[in-house]
Write a protein that holds these residues in place. Structure first.
Motif, mmCIF file in Angstrom:
data_model
loop_
_atom_site.group_PDB
_atom_site.id
_atom_site.type_symbol
_atom_site.label_atom_id
_atom_site.label_comp_id
_atom_site.label_asym_id
_atom_site.label_seq_id
_atom_site.Cartn_x
_atom_site.Cartn_y
_atom_site.Cartn_z
ATOM 1 N N MET A 5 0.809 -1.205 0.000
ATOM 2 C CA MET A 5 0.000 0.000 0.000
ATOM 3 C C MET A 5 0.844 1.257 0.000
ATOM 4 O O MET A 5 1.982 1.284 0.455
ATOM 5 C CB MET A 5 -0.937 0.030 1.212
ATOM 6 N N ILE A 6 0.237 2.309 -0.565
ATOM 7 C CA ILE A 6 0.731 3.684 -0.443
ATOM 8 C C ILE A 6 -0.295 4.438 0.386
ATOM 9 O O ILE A 6 -1.488 4.418 0.068
ATOM 10 C CB ILE A 6 0.882 4.357 -1.815
ATOM 11 N N ILE A 7 0.146 5.096 1.442
ATOM 12 C CA ILE A 7 -0.753 5.948 2.207
ATOM 13 C C ILE A 7 -0.512 7.397 1.808
ATOM 14 O O ILE A 7 0.623 7.884 1.816
ATOM 15 C CB ILE A 7 -0.605 5.735 3.730
ATOM 16 N N ILE A 31 4.827 0.806 1.095
ATOM 17 C CA ILE A 31 5.869 1.090 0.109
ATOM 18 C C ILE A 31 6.131 2.578 -0.061
ATOM 19 O O ILE A 31 7.174 2.959 -0.600
ATOM 20 C CB ILE A 31 5.557 0.434 -1.247
ATOM 21 N N ALA A 32 5.219 3.441 0.385
ATOM 22 C CA ALA A 32 5.461 4.893 0.293
ATOM 23 C C ALA A 32 4.460 5.631 1.161
ATOM 24 O O ALA A 32 3.338 5.168 1.402
ATOM 25 C CB ALA A 32 5.361 5.377 -1.148
ATOM 26 N N ILE A 33 4.882 6.804 1.621
ATOM 27 C CA ILE A 33 4.021 7.751 2.328
ATOM 28 C C ILE A 33 4.055 9.047 1.532
ATOM 29 O O ILE A 33 5.141 9.602 1.296
ATOM 30 C CB ILE A 33 4.516 8.007 3.761
ATOM 31 N N THR A 34 2.897 9.512 1.115
ATOM 32 C CA THR A 34 2.825 10.790 0.411
ATOM 33 C C THR A 34 1.931 11.733 1.204
ATOM 34 O O THR A 34 1.025 11.301 1.918
ATOM 35 C CB THR A 34 2.289 10.621 -1.018
ATOM 36 N N THR A 35 2.181 13.028 1.067
ATOM 37 C CA THR A 35 1.454 14.007 1.863
ATOM 38 C C THR A 35 0.711 14.986 0.977
ATOM 39 O O THR A 35 1.101 15.250 -0.169
ATOM 40 C CB THR A 35 2.394 14.781 2.807
ATOM 41 N N VAL A 36 -0.359 15.534 1.542
ATOM 42 C CA VAL A 36 -1.209 16.480 0.832
ATOM 43 C C VAL A 36 -1.709 17.513 1.832
ATOM 44 O O VAL A 36 -1.967 17.190 2.999
ATOM 45 C CB VAL A 36 -2.385 15.759 0.152
ATOM 46 N N ALA A 37 -1.832 18.748 1.408
ATOM 47 C CA ALA A 37 -2.393 19.776 2.284
ATOM 48 C C ALA A 37 -3.813 19.395 2.676
ATOM 49 O O ALA A 37 -4.600 18.966 1.833
ATOM 50 C CB ALA A 37 -2.386 21.129 1.581
ATOM 51 N N THR A 60 12.995 3.310 6.141
ATOM 52 C CA THR A 60 13.280 2.856 4.776
ATOM 53 C C THR A 60 12.123 3.095 3.813
ATOM 54 O O THR A 60 12.203 2.692 2.655
ATOM 55 C CB THR A 60 13.623 1.357 4.775
ATOM 56 N N VAL A 61 11.075 3.750 4.266
ATOM 57 C CA VAL A 61 9.910 4.026 3.426
ATOM 58 C C VAL A 61 10.035 5.445 2.865
ATOM 59 O O VAL A 61 10.209 6.398 3.635
ATOM 60 C CB VAL A 61 8.597 3.896 4.229
ATOM 61 N N PRO A 62 9.980 5.637 1.544
ATOM 62 C CA PRO A 62 10.086 6.993 1.001
ATOM 63 C C PRO A 62 8.887 7.855 1.393
ATOM 64 O O PRO A 62 7.748 7.373 1.436
ATOM 65 C CB PRO A 62 10.133 6.772 -0.513
ATOM 66 N N VAL A 63 9.169 9.124 1.681
ATOM 67 C CA VAL A 63 8.139 10.108 2.028
ATOM 68 C C VAL A 63 8.263 11.258 1.042
ATOM 69 O O VAL A 63 9.346 11.837 0.880
ATOM 70 C CB VAL A 63 8.307 10.629 3.465
ATOM 71 N N ALA A 64 7.176 11.600 0.370
ATOM 72 C CA ALA A 64 7.197 12.668 -0.632
ATOM 73 C C ALA A 64 6.071 13.651 -0.369
ATOM 74 O O ALA A 64 4.947 13.262 -0.032
ATOM 75 C CB ALA A 64 7.066 12.095 -2.038
ATOM 76 N N GLN A 65 6.372 14.924 -0.554
ATOM 77 C CA GLN A 65 5.384 15.985 -0.358
ATOM 78 C C GLN A 65 4.611 16.232 -1.646
ATOM 79 O O GLN A 65 5.181 16.251 -2.740
ATOM 80 C CB GLN A 65 6.076 17.282 0.072
ATOM 81 N N GLY A 66 3.305 16.441 -1.489
ATOM 82 C CA GLY A 66 2.452 16.612 -2.647
ATOM 83 C C GLY A 66 1.772 17.952 -2.725
ATOM 84 O O GLY A 66 2.354 18.985 -2.367
ATOM 85 N N ALA A 67 0.528 17.940 -3.165
ATOM 86 C CA ALA A 67 -0.203 19.162 -3.496
ATOM 87 C C ALA A 67 -0.347 20.075 -2.286
ATOM 88 O O ALA A 67 -0.687 19.632 -1.191
ATOM 89 C CB ALA A 67 -1.577 18.805 -4.048
ATOM 90 N N SER A 68 -0.116 21.353 -2.518
ATOM 91 C CA SER A 68 -0.221 22.344 -1.447
ATOM 92 C C SER A 68 -1.545 23.091 -1.466
ATOM 93 O O SER A 68 -1.863 23.801 -0.509
ATOM 94 C CB SER A 68 0.936 23.353 -1.545
ATOM 95 N N VAL A 69 -2.315 22.937 -2.542
ATOM 96 C CA VAL A 69 -3.625 23.581 -2.654
ATOM 97 C C VAL A 69 -4.571 22.631 -3.373
ATOM 98 O O VAL A 69 -4.138 21.748 -4.117
ATOM 99 C CB VAL A 69 -3.562 24.918 -3.427
ATOM 100 N N PRO A 70 -5.883 22.797 -3.184
ATOM 101 C CA PRO A 70 -6.848 21.978 -3.921
ATOM 102 C C PRO A 70 -6.807 22.258 -5.420
ATOM 103 O O PRO A 70 -6.185 23.235 -5.873
ATOM 104 C CB PRO A 70 -8.193 22.397 -3.314
ATOM 105 N N LEU A 71 -7.494 21.429 -6.194
ATOM 106 C CA LEU A 71 -7.515 21.598 -7.641
ATOM 107 C C LEU A 71 -8.099 22.938 -8.059
ATOM 108 O O LEU A 71 -7.597 23.595 -8.973
ATOM 109 C CB LEU A 71 -8.329 20.473 -8.293
ATOM 110 N N THR A 106 4.236 12.239 -8.599
ATOM 111 C CA THR A 106 5.215 11.489 -9.394
ATOM 112 C C THR A 106 5.569 10.177 -8.724
ATOM 113 O O THR A 106 5.649 9.128 -9.382
ATOM 114 C CB THR A 106 6.480 12.338 -9.607
ATOM 115 N N LEU A 107 5.769 10.205 -7.414
ATOM 116 C CA LEU A 107 6.092 8.981 -6.691
ATOM 117 C C LEU A 107 4.953 7.966 -6.820
ATOM 118 O O LEU A 107 5.189 6.782 -7.079
ATOM 119 C CB LEU A 107 6.369 9.287 -5.221
ATOM 120 N N ILE A 108 3.718 8.419 -6.656
ATOM 121 C CA ILE A 108 2.565 7.521 -6.773
ATOM 122 C C ILE A 108 2.538 6.870 -8.153
ATOM 123 O O ILE A 108 2.396 5.649 -8.289
ATOM 124 C CB ILE A 108 1.257 8.291 -6.494
ATOM 125 N N ILE A 109 2.701 7.684 -9.190
ATOM 126 C CA ILE A 109 2.691 7.154 -10.558
ATOM 127 C C ILE A 109 3.855 6.184 -10.774
ATOM 128 O O ILE A 109 3.677 5.096 -11.337
ATOM 129 C CB ILE A 109 2.733 8.305 -11.577
#
Length: 316
Positions: A5-7, A31-37, A60-71, A106-109
């Motif tokens: 899973m990716i959270i 497998i990954a942690i991604t973040t969103v505002a 050992t799990v990559p952490v990546a920052q994502g969207a800072s504002v809604p669409l 990008t990490l998710i993709i």
């Protein structure tokens, strides 16, 4: 069977518990942690995710920052529940790992496209901005994702407006895209998560583990409990996001009912509402498994086991 899973999260006290369960359960390969505002700004929730990783020994799990504002819409945050940091209460440790240089989308993709189809589950526990952006940038992920288990919505009432739950109204256009996608979706909404309260006996069991991680969790729940009592009148805090990960640990943790779910985008009073059609009144094909009834004991037993395992350094 181990679930990969990716959270995608906005830590957030309940997101922190979700990360801990994912990392501490032998049934999950995180497998990954991604973040969103969401609960707070992207910078703050990313800092919080790294702090949770540090205290839990997730190195050992990559952490990546994502969207800072809604669409489309103006940003919402929730300091009334989560504080100015987004994770008020405990002293947050310094990060022990570097942030992944990729954008979360990008990490998710990358992860979905580089793994076998049907092997990765997406678990979004915040606004759905990153997931919708990933769908738009690489539509092929929809066919390759095993399932989406998201925290958001409600079939009775909201918690941000009378009609809308926070994660959905924070980015309703993104939520609309995710529910409309041709992939299996499980909606873990307020009707389910309000059953997932961290009662005093649960907190006592966590405290009895007697580790730095368990003390951190107790402090999280103390702050979260105080804001929920003050703002929403709960006797104990509902730990929403935990339920999404729990479904992967043991599918018996909650029951679901098939329904069509739509997201209201234009209502004067109902923007962000999840419209749940259990009885085919709209004539639309069911697109979602909607969570209904929780096995609360199972939820907390697996969570306490995960905290204990991470405290002993036996899983991360």
């Amino acid at each position: 069977m181990v679930e990969r899973m990716i959270i995608d999260c906005d830590p957030g006290h309940d997101d922190a518990l979700a990360i801990i369960l994912a990392a501490g359960s032998p049934n999950i390969d995180l497998i990954a942690i991604t973040t969103v505002a969401g609960n707070q700004t992207a910078e703050k929730v990313t800092r919080n995710a790294l702090a949770v990783c540090a205290v839990a020994g997730i190195l050992t799990v990559p952490v990546a920052q994502g969207a800072s504002v809604p669409l489309v819409r103006a940003q919402r945050v929730a300091p009334d529940i989560h504080g100015e940091s987004g994770l008020d209460g405990p002293v947050l440790p310094e990060a022990q790992i570097e942030l992944d240089p990729r954008h979360a989308v990008t990490l998710i993709i990358d992860e979905i496209m580089s793994n076998e189809p049907g092997t990765i589950t997406l678990v979004p526990t915040g606004p759905l901005t990153n997931i919708a952006m990933a769908m738009k940038l690489e539509p092929r992920i929809v066919d390759r994702v095993k399932r989406v288990i998201l925290m958001g919505g409600s079939y009775t009432r909201g918690n941000t407006t009378p009609a809308a739950e926070f994660n959905i109204i924070a980015d309703p256009e993104a939520a609309h895209a995710v529910f409309a996608g041709d992939w299996p979706v499980t909606m873990v909404g307020l009707d389910l998560t309000h059953q997932a309260t961290a009662d005093a006996d649960v907190v006592a069991r966590i405290a009895a583990i007697d580790s730095p991680l368990s003390a951190f969790v107790v402090e999280i729940l103390a702050f979260f409990g105080s804001t929920y009592r003050e703002v929403q009148g709960f006797d104990a805090p509902p730990v929403h996001d935990l339920c999404c990960v729990a479904k992967l640990v043991d599918p018996a943790v909650f029951e679901t009912e098939d329904a069509f779910v739509g997201v209201e985008l234009t209502g004067t009073w109902t923007t962000g509402m999840t419209v749940i059609d259990f009885t085919n009144l709209l004539g639309e094909k069911a697109n979602t498994q909607v969570a209904t009834t929780l096995d609360k004991d199972l939820l907390w037993n697996m969570t306490i086991d995960a905290i204990s395992a991470l405290s002993k350094g036996t899983h991360a």
